[in-house]
Design a protein around this motif. Sequence first.
Motif, PDB file in Angstrom:
ATOM      1  N   ALA A  36       0.825  -1.210   0.000  1.00 21.12           N
ATOM      2  CA  ALA A  36       0.000   0.000   0.000  1.00 21.12           C
ATOM      3  C   ALA A  36       0.860   1.261   0.000  1.00 21.12           C
ATOM      4  CB  ALA A  36      -0.934  -0.002   1.208  1.00 21.12           C
ATOM      5  N   ALA A  37       2.046   1.184   0.618  1.00 20.91           N
ATOM      6  CA  ALA A  37       2.950   2.338   0.676  1.00 20.91           C
ATOM      7  C   ALA A  37       3.879   2.404  -0.535  1.00 20.91           C
ATOM      8  CB  ALA A  37       3.778   2.281   1.956  1.00 20.91           C
ATOM      9  N   THR A  54      18.063   5.446   8.491  1.00 21.42           N
ATOM     10  CA  THR A  54      17.767   6.735   7.874  1.00 21.42           C
ATOM     11  C   THR A  54      17.077   6.528   6.526  1.00 21.42           C
ATOM     12  OG1 THR A  54      19.980   6.798   6.902  1.00 21.42           O
ATOM     13  CG2 THR A  54      19.698   7.925   9.018  1.00 21.42           C
ATOM     14  N   PRO A  55      15.831   6.026   6.547  1.00 21.22           N
ATOM     15  CA  PRO A  55      15.122   5.820   5.280  1.00 21.22           C
ATOM     16  C   PRO A  55      14.822   7.154   4.601  1.00 21.22           C
ATOM     17  CG  PRO A  55      13.647   5.447   7.130  1.00 21.22           C
ATOM     18  CD  PRO A  55      15.020   5.663   7.700  1.00 21.22           C
ATOM     19  N   ALA A  56      14.600   7.101   3.307  1.00 19.53           N
ATOM     20  CA  ALA A  56      14.296   8.302   2.533  1.00 19.53           C
ATOM     21  C   ALA A  56      12.969   8.909   2.995  1.00 19.53           C
ATOM     22  CB  ALA A  56      14.234   7.957   1.048  1.00 19.53           C
ATOM     23  N   PHE A  57      12.900  10.223   2.924  1.00 14.52           N
ATOM     24  CA  PHE A  57      11.678  10.916   3.354  1.00 14.52           C
ATOM     25  C   PHE A  57      10.426  10.409   2.637  1.00 14.52           C
ATOM     26  CE2 PHE A  57       8.509  14.240   2.889  1.00 14.52           C
ATOM     27  CZ  PHE A  57       8.180  14.447   4.218  1.00 14.52           C
ATOM     28  N   PRO A  58      10.444  10.238   1.289  1.00 15.60           N
ATOM     29  CA  PRO A  58       9.224   9.746   0.632  1.00 15.60           C
ATOM     30  C   PRO A  58       8.774   8.375   1.155  1.00 15.60           C
ATOM     31  CG  PRO A  58      10.718  10.641  -1.005  1.00 15.60           C
ATOM     32  CD  PRO A  58      11.475  10.589   0.299  1.00 15.60           C
ATOM     33  N   THR A  59       9.728   7.547   1.546  1.00 17.72           N
ATOM     34  CA  THR A  59       9.387   6.234   2.104  1.00 17.72           C
ATOM     35  C   THR A  59       8.688   6.402   3.441  1.00 17.72           C
ATOM     36  OG1 THR A  59      11.269   5.211   0.985  1.00 17.72           O
ATOM     37  CG2 THR A  59      10.350   4.023   2.866  1.00 17.72           C
ATOM     38  N   VAL A  60       9.244   7.234   4.299  1.00 12.33           N
ATOM     39  CA  VAL A  60       8.646   7.476   5.615  1.00 12.33           C
ATOM     40  C   VAL A  60       7.268   8.113   5.455  1.00 12.33           C
ATOM     41  CG1 VAL A  60       8.881   8.742   7.790  1.00 12.33           C
ATOM     42  CG2 VAL A  60      10.878   7.656   6.753  1.00 12.33           C
ATOM     43  N   ALA A  61       7.155   9.078   4.549  1.00 16.50           N
ATOM     44  CA  ALA A  61       5.865   9.756   4.334  1.00 16.50           C
ATOM     45  C   ALA A  61       4.816   8.780   3.831  1.00 16.50           C
ATOM     46  CB  ALA A  61       6.043  10.917   3.354  1.00 16.50           C
ATOM     47  N   ALA A  62       5.187   7.891   2.914  1.00 11.59           N
ATOM     48  CA  ALA A  62       4.234   6.915   2.381  1.00 11.59           C
ATOM     49  C   ALA A  62       3.789   5.940   3.460  1.00 11.59           C
ATOM     50  CB  ALA A  62       4.852   6.163   1.202  1.00 11.59           C
ATOM     51  N   GLY A  68      -1.772   5.890   8.898  1.00 14.97           N
ATOM     52  CA  GLY A  68      -2.599   6.901   9.547  1.00 14.97           C
ATOM     53  C   GLY A  68      -1.842   7.741  10.559  1.00 14.97           C
ATOM     54  N   LEU A  69      -0.536   7.912  10.354  1.00 19.77           N
ATOM     55  CA  LEU A  69       0.278   8.726  11.253  1.00 19.77           C
ATOM     56  C   LEU A  69       0.536  10.074  10.607  1.00 19.77           C
ATOM     57  CD1 LEU A  69       3.006   6.061  12.117  1.00 19.77           C
ATOM     58  CD2 LEU A  69       1.137   6.791  13.591  1.00 19.77           C
ATOM     59  N   SER A  70       0.462  11.135  11.383  1.00 20.33           N
ATOM     60  CA  SER A  70       0.848  12.436  10.846  1.00 20.33           C
ATOM     61  C   SER A  70       2.371  12.536  10.929  1.00 20.33           C
ATOM     62  CB  SER A  70       0.188  13.582  11.613  1.00 20.33           C
ATOM     63  OG  SER A  70       0.914  13.895  12.773  1.00 20.33           O
ATOM     64  N   LEU A  71       2.949  13.235   9.989  1.00 17.06           N
ATOM     65  CA  LEU A  71       4.401  13.396  10.004  1.00 17.06           C
ATOM     66  C   LEU A  71       4.860  14.186  11.227  1.00 17.06           C
ATOM     67  CD1 LEU A  71       5.125  13.945   6.226  1.00 17.06           C
ATOM     68  CD2 LEU A  71       5.613  11.930   7.609  1.00 17.06           C
ATOM     69  N   ASP A  72       4.038  15.132  11.681  1.00 17.37           N
ATOM     70  CA  ASP A  72       4.382  15.894  12.891  1.00 17.37           C
ATOM     71  C   ASP A  72       4.472  14.978  14.110  1.00 17.37           C
ATOM     72  OD1 ASP A  72       4.553  18.341  11.585  1.00 17.37           O
ATOM     73  OD2 ASP A  72       2.457  18.831  11.968  1.00 17.37           O
ATOM     74  N   GLU A  73       3.460  14.128  14.270  1.00 19.40           N
ATOM     75  CA  GLU A  73       3.452  13.204  15.410  1.00 19.40           C
ATOM     76  C   GLU A  73       4.618  12.217  15.304  1.00 19.40           C
ATOM     77  OE1 GLU A  73      -1.276  12.762  16.422  1.00 19.40           O
ATOM     78  OE2 GLU A  73      -0.466  11.698  14.675  1.00 19.40           O
ATOM     79  N   LEU A  74       4.837  11.717  14.105  1.00 19.13           N
ATOM     80  CA  LEU A  74       5.907  10.763  13.888  1.00 19.13           C
ATOM     81  C   LEU A  74       7.252  11.387  14.270  1.00 19.13           C
ATOM     82  CD1 LEU A  74       6.171   8.216  11.140  1.00 19.13           C
ATOM     83  CD2 LEU A  74       8.118   9.687  11.514  1.00 19.13           C
ATOM     84  N   TRP A  75       7.506  12.596  13.776  1.00 15.44           N
ATOM     85  CA  TRP A  75       8.780  13.242  14.067  1.00 15.44           C
ATOM     86  C   TRP A  75       8.937  13.529  15.557  1.00 15.44           C
ATOM     87  CZ3 TRP A  75      13.432  13.416  12.577  1.00 15.44           C
ATOM     88  CH2 TRP A  75      14.302  14.372  13.084  1.00 15.44           C
ATOM     89  N   SER A  76       7.873  13.988  16.203  1.00 16.11           N
ATOM     90  CA  SER A  76       7.998  14.299  17.630  1.00 16.11           C
ATOM     91  C   SER A  76       8.293  13.043  18.441  1.00 16.11           C
ATOM     92  CB  SER A  76       6.760  15.018  18.153  1.00 16.11           C
ATOM     93  OG  SER A  76       5.654  14.153  18.185  1.00 16.11           O
ATOM     94  N   GLU A  77       7.730  11.912  18.036  1.00 13.36           N
ATOM     95  CA  GLU A  77       8.016  10.656  18.735  1.00 13.36           C
ATOM     96  C   GLU A  77       9.433  10.171  18.467  1.00 13.36           C
ATOM     97  OE1 GLU A  77       6.470   8.364  20.832  1.00 13.36           O
ATOM     98  OE2 GLU A  77       5.117  10.039  21.205  1.00 13.36           O
ATOM     99  N   VAL A  78       9.840  10.226  17.225  1.00 11.01           N
ATOM    100  CA  VAL A  78      11.134   9.678  16.822  1.00 11.01           C
ATOM    101  C   VAL A  78      12.286  10.545  17.301  1.00 11.01           C
ATOM    102  CG1 VAL A  78      12.566   9.177  14.799  1.00 11.01           C
ATOM    103  CG2 VAL A  78      10.204   8.401  14.878  1.00 11.01           C
TER     104      VAL A  78
END
Length: 90
Positions: A36-37, A54-62, A68-78
């Motif tokens: 799906a991603a 350090t995966p590529a940004f498009p991979t993480v975004a997909a 169903g994760l927001s990138l803001d939430e993901l970054w704050s957690e990571v």
Amino acid sequence: MVRLPLTPAEVERGQRLGALLRRARGDRPMLDVALAAGVSPETLRKIETGRVATPAFPTVAALADVLGLSLDELWSEVSRPEPAREPLAS
């Protein structure tokens, strides 16, 4: 091109990313989420186990989108530093 070794902080951040994605995936099959991603199941497995720190940004975004994760939430957690561990008593 020579790739520099990852710093301990980058390795740790990659492990937190992998753990977060694993939790978000829950019981969903890895194959379903990866397809799906638009990434290979092997890539998702390596990210989830911290082997690709350090995966590529498009991979993480997909992956975030599919899970169903927001990138803001993901970054704050990571990017949140782990709490210091208590020294073991002797």
